[in-house]
Design an enzyme around this catalytic site. Structure first.
Site, mmCIF file in Angstrom:
data_model
loop_
_atom_site.group_PDB
_atom_site.id
_atom_site.type_symbol
_atom_site.label_atom_id
_atom_site.label_comp_id
_atom_site.label_asym_id
_atom_site.label_seq_id
_atom_site.Cartn_x
_atom_site.Cartn_y
_atom_site.Cartn_z
ATOM 1 N N GLY A 179 126.872 31.138 1.209
ATOM 2 C CA GLY A 179 127.868 31.740 0.336
ATOM 3 C C GLY A 179 127.657 31.465 -1.125
ATOM 4 O O GLY A 179 128.629 31.372 -1.888
ATOM 5 N N ASN A 180 126.390 31.361 -1.552
ATOM 6 C CA ASN A 180 126.132 31.061 -2.957
ATOM 7 C C ASN A 180 124.690 31.425 -3.285
ATOM 8 O O ASN A 180 123.861 31.636 -2.389
ATOM 9 C CB ASN A 180 126.367 29.579 -3.234
ATOM 10 C CG ASN A 180 126.618 29.292 -4.700
ATOM 11 O OD1 ASN A 180 126.554 30.183 -5.545
ATOM 12 N ND2 ASN A 180 126.899 28.042 -5.016
ATOM 13 N N HIS B 171 119.896 34.897 -3.190
ATOM 14 C CA HIS B 171 121.305 34.732 -2.840
ATOM 15 C C HIS B 171 121.390 34.588 -1.332
ATOM 16 O O HIS B 171 121.024 35.499 -0.588
ATOM 17 C CB HIS B 171 122.139 35.922 -3.307
ATOM 18 C CG HIS B 171 123.598 35.775 -2.998
ATOM 19 N ND1 HIS B 171 124.498 35.222 -3.886
ATOM 20 C CD2 HIS B 171 124.315 36.087 -1.877
ATOM 21 C CE1 HIS B 171 125.700 35.204 -3.338
ATOM 22 N NE2 HIS B 171 125.616 35.723 -2.116
ATOM 23 N N CYS B 172 121.865 33.450 -0.875
ATOM 24 C CA CYS B 172 121.920 33.163 0.561
ATOM 25 C C CYS B 172 123.342 33.390 1.067
ATOM 26 O O CYS B 172 124.248 32.615 0.732
ATOM 27 C CB CYS B 172 121.479 31.728 0.845
ATOM 28 S SG CYS B 172 121.453 31.316 2.609
ATOM 29 N N PRO B 173 123.566 34.421 1.880
ATOM 30 C CA PRO B 173 124.924 34.647 2.393
ATOM 31 C C PRO B 173 125.368 33.565 3.379
ATOM 32 O O PRO B 173 126.567 33.360 3.566
ATOM 33 C CB PRO B 173 124.809 36.014 3.077
ATOM 34 C CG PRO B 173 123.366 36.150 3.426
ATOM 35 C CD PRO B 173 122.612 35.435 2.350
#
EC number: 2.3.1.225
Length: 229
Positions: free
Chosen positions: A172-173, A167-169
């Site tokens: 945002g997804n 999950h890559c902040p």
């Protein structure tokens, strides 16, 4: 005259139990924690805006007009890949329906038998044969499904994602099967854009230092660059 009641069909994304937000009639899907994504967008747009405003006018006149053109194309490609990665479905696996979950639970209880009180039940694993090889599928207690190989449950989005990478902040997804190629192109093009801007920043300083000297070049404020060609 009898009134005709029109029942609106509920779309699948409207009843998705995960922690995602949707807009544009379900075409845009993102995680609820979008603050870092907006920061990413601000940093990219802000840095490129400074480059186009204060560096490109001098470089286009004294070096080549192709410099800002290529930078603009690369910038648009980076933004397109960022939005594509952020707004795409990463490969969310649908959860089991209540009837399906009940049937799976009954199958598991029948396979494991009665577990004595105080003992830990055995792990819920299903063996399937893929390409003449036995593959173990792990059970997700939240989604009530046996996950495919390389799938994992994202604790932030609360969904099982096929070929889950992370999950890559910053985007945002989640990054999974359906948006991994866009994420890869985003990171690659962003690295190229960063190197491109940094290189021509140095070239700009060197070219001005030849005429004005290095210290005098540093004293020139960025806001005066477009007017001192």
């Amino acid at each position: 005259m009898s009134a005709v009641m029109i029942t609106r069909k509920v779309r699948k994304w409207e009843k998705l139990p995960g922690k995602n937000t949707f807009c544009c009639d379900g075409r845009v899907m993102m995680a609820r924690q979008k603050g870092v994504f907006y920061l990413t967008l601000f940093l990219i747009v802000g840095t490129c805006s400074l480059f186009f405003a204060f560096e490109c006018p001098y470089l286009a006149v004294h070096l080549s007009p192709a410099i800002p053109v290529f930078a603009a194309l690369l910038f648009l490609f980076v933004i397109a890949m960022l939005l594509r990665t952020s707004f795409s479905d990463p490969g969310v696996l649908p959860r089991a329906l209540p009837e399906e979950a009940t049937f799976i639970e009954m199958e598991i209880e029948a396979a494991n038998g009665n577990v004595p009180a105080g003992q830990r039940p055995p792990p819920r694993i299903r063996n399937v044969q893929i390409n003449n090889q036995i593959v173990k599928l792990k059970y997700c207690y939240t989604c009530k499904i046996f996950r495919p190989p390389r799938a994992s449950h994202c604790s932030i989005c609360d969904n099982c994602v096929d070929r889950f990478d992370h999950h890559c902040p910053w985007v945002g997804n989640c990054v999974g099967k359906r948006n991994y190629r866009y994420f890869y192109m985003f990171t690659l093009s962003l690295s190229l854009l960063t190197i491109y801007i940094f290189t021509f920043d140095i070239i700009h300083v060197v070219m001005r230092s030849v005429d004005n000297g290095f210290l005098n070049t540093l004293k020139i404020t960025p806001g005066t660059y477009p007017f001192k060609l």
